[in-house]
Scaffold this motif. Structure first.
Motif, PDB file in Angstrom:
ATOM      1  N   UNK A 146       0.839  -1.197   0.000  1.00  0.00           N
ATOM      2  CA  UNK A 146       0.000   0.000   0.000  1.00  0.00           C
ATOM      3  C   UNK A 146       0.876   1.251   0.000  1.00  0.00           C
ATOM      4  N   UNK A 147       2.004   1.170   0.693  1.00  0.00           N
ATOM      5  CA  UNK A 147       2.946   2.283   0.753  1.00  0.00           C
ATOM      6  C   UNK A 147       3.966   2.235  -0.386  1.00  0.00           C
ATOM      7  N   UNK A 148       3.687   1.400  -1.390  1.00  0.00           N
ATOM      8  CA  UNK A 148       4.436   1.332  -2.639  1.00  0.00           C
ATOM      9  C   UNK A 148       5.806   0.670  -2.539  1.00  0.00           C
ATOM     10  N   UNK A 149       6.078  -0.048  -1.477  1.00  0.00           N
ATOM     11  CA  UNK A 149       7.320  -0.805  -1.383  1.00  0.00           C
ATOM     12  C   UNK A 149       7.247  -2.038  -2.284  1.00  0.00           C
ATOM     13  N   UNK A 150       8.380  -2.469  -2.785  1.00  0.00           N
ATOM     14  CA  UNK A 150       8.469  -3.701  -3.557  1.00  0.00           C
ATOM     15  C   UNK A 150       8.683  -4.818  -2.538  1.00  0.00           C
ATOM     16  N   UNK A 151       7.696  -5.681  -2.403  1.00  0.00           N
ATOM     17  CA  UNK A 151       7.693  -6.665  -1.324  1.00  0.00           C
ATOM     18  C   UNK A 151       8.018  -8.060  -1.848  1.00  0.00           C
ATOM     19  N   UNK A 152       8.958  -8.703  -1.170  1.00  0.00           N
ATOM     20  CA  UNK A 152       9.271 -10.112  -1.392  1.00  0.00           C
ATOM     21  C   UNK A 152       8.830 -10.846  -0.129  1.00  0.00           C
ATOM     22  N   UNK A 153       8.410 -12.069  -0.289  1.00  0.00           N
ATOM     23  CA  UNK A 153       7.909 -12.827   0.860  1.00  0.00           C
ATOM     24  C   UNK A 153       8.670 -14.131   1.030  1.00  0.00           C
TER      25      UNK A 153
END
Length: 170
Positions: A146-153
């Motif tokens: 939502x805060x535009x970070x590129x997320x890896x899980x």
């Protein structure tokens, strides 16, 4: 160039906010003073708009319809309003609004400016979320996206180490 849309019907607040962002932000500021104008601007500029600052009440949209518009378009949205109601705040935060900021003092404008700068910078920032709980992993990841970070899980420590080894940008 990244674009910020300000949807605001008060010429006074529009001028103050627009001038603050034009001065130091490095983003192009576009404005709309009504719901209909916002629709037109978003149709024309849509993909280049990186964040929206939206007043809750506009002459042709008194119940947050402009917020709904920006959210439907996938534009990260911050409500900047002089009207505060806890139920309304919770309603829009649950829909994915980044923040609900009151137009009540100069520090609000500075907070708003820093928030927009952070969201724009986040578009280039990669993070890794590690949790063995699928629910917690999903919730945390969605909030960060939502805060535009590129997320890896990753669901385990081993998986996290593999992802970190394979992607030095994290």
């Amino acid at each position: 160039m990244d674009k910020l849309i300000i949807i605001e019907d008060s010429p006074f607040f529009l001028k103050i906010v627009k001038n603050r962002f034009r001065k130091d932000s490095g983003v192009e500021v576009i404005t709309a003073a009504s719901y209909e104008e916002a629709k037109s601007v978003i149709d024309r500029e849509g993909d280049s708009i990186v964040i929206a600052l939206v007043d809750l009440r506009l002459p042709d949209a008194m119940d947050g319809e402009a917020v709904e518009l920006t959210l439907r378009q996938g534009i990260p949205t911050v409500i900047f309003t002089s009207n505060f109601d806890e139920d309304t705040r919770e309603h829009f935060l649950a829909k994915g609004v980044l923040d609900f900021i009151l137009k009540d003092n100069p520090t609000s404008l500075e907070y708003l400016f820093r928030l927009v700068q952070r969201v724009i910078k986040n578009k280039k920032t990669e993070v890794l979320v590690v949790d063995d709980s699928s629910v917690a992993l999903k919730l945390c990841s969605e909030l960060l996206r939502r805060y535009q970070l590129i997320v890896h899980e990753a669901k385990s420590g081993d998986d996290a180490f593999r992802k970190l080894s394979g992607n030095p940008a994290i």
